[in-house]
Enzyme design. Structure first.
Site, short mmCIF file in Angstrom:
data_model
loop_
_atom_site.label_atom_id
_atom_site.label_comp_id
_atom_site.label_asym_id
_atom_site.label_seq_id
_atom_site.Cartn_x
_atom_site.Cartn_y
_atom_site.Cartn_z
N CYS A 36 0.84 -1.19 0.00
CA CYS A 36 0.00 0.00 0.00
C CYS A 36 0.88 1.25 0.00
CB CYS A 36 -0.91 0.00 1.23
SG CYS A 36 -1.88 -1.51 1.41
N ARG A 57 1.47 1.68 -6.09
CA ARG A 57 1.65 0.73 -4.99
C ARG A 57 0.35 0.03 -4.61
NH1 ARG A 57 6.51 1.72 -2.23
NH2 ARG A 57 5.72 0.54 -0.48
N TRP A 108 -3.62 -1.77 -1.54
CA TRP A 108 -3.59 -3.04 -2.25
C TRP A 108 -3.98 -4.10 -1.24
CZ3 TRP A 108 -0.94 -7.73 -1.95
CH2 TRP A 108 -1.00 -8.54 -3.09
N ASN A 130 1.07 0.15 5.90
CA ASN A 130 1.56 -0.70 4.82
C ASN A 130 2.30 -1.85 5.47
OD1 ASN A 130 2.53 -1.77 2.39
ND2 ASN A 130 4.38 -0.52 2.49
N GLY A 131 1.95 -3.08 5.10
CA GLY A 131 2.59 -4.25 5.68
C GLY A 131 1.56 -5.28 6.10
N GLU A 157 10.02 -13.72 -19.79
CA GLU A 157 9.71 -12.33 -19.49
C GLU A 157 8.63 -11.80 -20.44
OE1 GLU A 157 9.95 -8.43 -17.81
OE2 GLU A 157 10.26 -10.47 -17.09
N LYS A 207 4.98 -10.37 -19.24
CA LYS A 207 4.46 -9.05 -19.61
C LYS A 207 3.06 -9.16 -20.21
CE LYS A 207 7.62 -6.55 -18.11
NZ LYS A 207 7.61 -7.50 -16.99
N GLU A 240 0.51 -10.15 -17.51
CA GLU A 240 0.35 -9.10 -16.50
C GLU A 240 -0.64 -8.02 -16.93
OE1 GLU A 240 4.16 -7.97 -13.83
OE2 GLU A 240 4.51 -7.86 -15.98
N HIS A 269 7.88 -32.50 -25.52
CA HIS A 269 7.63 -33.15 -24.23
C HIS A 269 6.33 -32.67 -23.59
CE1 HIS A 269 11.53 -35.11 -24.26
NE2 HIS A 269 12.07 -33.95 -24.61
N LYS A 276 3.06 -2.40 -7.74
CA LYS A 276 4.44 -2.29 -8.20
C LYS A 276 5.44 -2.84 -7.20
CE LYS A 276 7.67 -0.77 -10.99
NZ LYS A 276 7.85 -1.41 -12.31
#
Length: 612
Positions: free
Chosen positions: A2, A27, A74, A99-100, A482, A486, A489, A505, A607
């Site tokens: 947050c 955030r 968040w 935050n936490g 990556e 992206k 996301e 396979h 983020k």
């Protein structure tokens, strides 16, 4: 994850808090709220959704004050809703933003209910407010009550606290989660990030773990984890207010993609002089440490983990030095064996990633002698805990999907490969070739960015797609990973990456005419193997999109319906992974725009992952 911003000033702080929330929205953006002390009462406004929803509410129901706390959320404990939004109250006397994660909140909650406290949310934060309210019953002042309360909390927290008992005071606490103090002219602020306060100050104190600070118009006093009065240095931030603006681009992500040539130029600046890398770029004692290093352990999360995977190929091929790469959240909870003379390399854009920081501390606890942080934030916890540091200098990265942090991490890792390699088996001529390629890289990336229009047109094919497959071989397999990350996301398309040799396979069962197969095809020693894998896809009716070295495409039919080729400028193979990551970023971006998703703030993500 947050965002917190609080302030005390001689004028109305509400506009400052709201601007800070906008700058912290990367955030978290599930809900937002603000509380102020006005005429002997605490007034609170909260809204579900983005900060703009709170802004609309405040236009309809304005409030003002010289002191206030604000928060963008968040969600961890409790779904996104108005009653779970911060700030949280206790008995209309204490207000808290957090935050936490308070890990023992269930136990505290049960104890507080027995003592008559009423809960109005499902969050862990509400126990913080109640614990402080309880401590005030037997404390002389708010600061003493907070000091007493934090002893009961297990977990991580950055806290902003105010109370009617002392309406001209803010309390800030830090354990595990980042928190800075902004120093204005007769006014003081706290925030999760420097960027939140750039409109009002460029002077900051960085709180250390265990610190508790008291802020009033008379100044700031800080107590450390041992309850000793301490002074923290004031740092002048090099960031400018417009560094976190979009600068005319539609999205932060697009701006940050286009900033990569400049960001890489800054990463290299002053570190390569007269075409030679200086060990001192990593720290004053780097040369002595590198002389003793015989193995590398890289730790990171998400995109940083992918950067580490690329570097593993580089380290073992170019230096002959064994290299392990691990996801931080796995490393910290298994029983890792750290070989003697191992350099622990941690990768993090923010330097506050909870799992990465905890993994570093665990490695040190297990006897690791040397550590290096590759990070974008000079004052971060990861930097302070490491023996050596290589700062990315990429500038603020606001978009949730990392772009310039990834490519600058790769550049930084290649610098480390050179530094370690010259002590092992890296040929001096090869070192010079790599350095020349790095110095030429910004210009090469400008040419890659010129593919934007072509990739935007290609992205139209993904408008109705639900799945995609990415393929790569060798050091380009992590680049495929990556690229898949992206795409998933920001466009919410399910995407997976595989080493191309693994197709037979299992993944070949997925191939049909509807699933796009995106392939990274540089001109390297694995090219013929990769071509064979691509033929396996074509033979089963798959639709291939190939990002291919421009020197290889003569005679290819670029317009074949089952095969589409994007010509990528040629580059030395050693740093080709950096170049090939850019087209995949652009592809993900344009697909997300076409699908109408929130590019910079994708659902369920934030983020800086400062919670476990």
């Amino acid at each position: 994850m947050c965002g917190i911003v609080c302030g005390i000033a001689r004028s109305n702080v509400v506009p400052i808090l709201m601007e800070g929330l906008k700058r912290l929205e990367y955030r978290g953006y599930d809900s937002a709220g603000l509380a102020v002390i006005h005429q002997h009462q605490i007034l609170r406004k909260r809204a579900v959704g983005k900060v703009s929803e709170l802004e609309t509410l405040l236009k309809e129901q304005p409030i003002s004050s010289h002191i206030g706390i604000a928060h963008t959320r968040w969600a961890t404990h409790g779904k996104p809703s108005k009653h779970n939004a911060h700030p949280h109250f206790s008995r209309d006397n204490v207000a808290v933003v957090h935050n936490g994660i308070i890990e023992n909140y269930q136990q505290l909650r049960s104890e507080q209910i027995k003592k008559g406290f009423v809960f109005t949310s499902e969050t862990d934060t509400e126990v913080v407010a109640h614990q402080i309210s309880l401590a005030l019953e037997s404390s002389d002042d708010l600061l003493s009550a907070v000091k007493k309360s934090v002893k009961a909390f297990e977990g991580s927290y950055a806290l902003g606290i105010m109370s009617l008992t002392e309406p001209d005071m803010l309390i800030a606490c830090r354990k595990g989660s980042p928190l800075v103090i902004g120093i204005g002219y007769g006014e003081y602020f706290i925030a999760s990030d420097v960027a939140a306060l750039l409109p009002v100050t460029q002077r900051f104190m960085f709180m250390e773990d265990g610190d508790i600070a008291r802020l009033s118009l008379q100044g700031v006093t800080i107590y450390n984890a041992e309850d000793q009065l301490v002074e923290r240095s004031i740092h002048e931030s090099y960031l400018k207010m417009d560094a976190v603006d979009k600068g005319g681009y539609r999205h932060y992500m697009l701006k940050e993609i286009y900033e990569q040539p400049l960001a890489i130029t800054k990463t290299l600046a002053g570190r390569i002089v007269n075409e030679r890398l200086h060990d001192a770029a990593f720290g004053h004692n780097a040369a002595n440490i590198f002389d003793d290093v015989k193995a590398i352990q890289i730790i990171g999360c998400g995109t940083s983990y992918h950067a580490g995977m690329v570097a593993r190929y580089w380290f073992e091929e170019l230096t002959g030095c064994p290299c392990q790469v691990e996801v931080a959240s796995e490393f910290r909870y298994r029983n890792p064996v750290i070989a003697p003379h191992t350099l622990i390399v941690t990768l993090s854009q923010s330097g506050e990633t909870a799992d990465t920081l905890a993994a570093l501390l665990e490695a040190k606890r297990r006897g690791a002698r040397y550590s290096l942080a590759i990070c974008n934030v000079a004052e971060s916890s990861l930097v302070r805990e490491s023996d050596l540091v290589l700062l990315l200098r990429a500038g603020p990265e606001i978009g949730v999907a990392s772009t310039k942090a990834f490519t600058t991490q790769l550049v930084a890792l290649m610098l480390l490969v050179i530094a370690i390699g010259r002590r092992h088996q890296l040929d001096p001529q090869k070192e010079q070739v790599i350095i020349a390629a790095l110095l030429d890289l910004p210009q090469r990336l400008e040419k890659v960015l010129a593919l934007d229009t072509q990739i935007e047109k290609l992205a139209e094919q993904f408008s109705a797609k639900r799945h995609a497959l990415f393929l790569g071989r060798g050091e380009h397999y992590p680049i495929a990973m990556e690229g898949a990350l992206k795409l998933k996301e920001i466009s919410y398309i399910h995407a997976e990456a595989y080493p191309a040799g693994e197709l037979k396979h299992g993944p070949l069962a997925l191939i049909d005419g509807d699933i796009p197969v995106i392939t990274v095809a540089p001109n390297n020693r694995l090219l013929e193997k990769l071509k064979s894998n691509m033929q396996e896809v074509s033979a089963r009716g798959g639709r291939l999109i190939v990002f291919m070295d421009e020197t290889l495409v003569s005679g290819q039919d670029d317009n074949a319906t089952e095969l589409q080729i994007i010509k990528v400028p040629a580059i030395d193979n050693a740093i080709a992974p950096i170049v090939y990551s850019i087209p995949l970023q652009l592809l993900a971006y344009h697909v997300a725009v076409i699908k109408g998703t929130d590019v910079d703030q994708p659902r369920n993500l934030a983020k800086s992952v400062t919670v476990e």
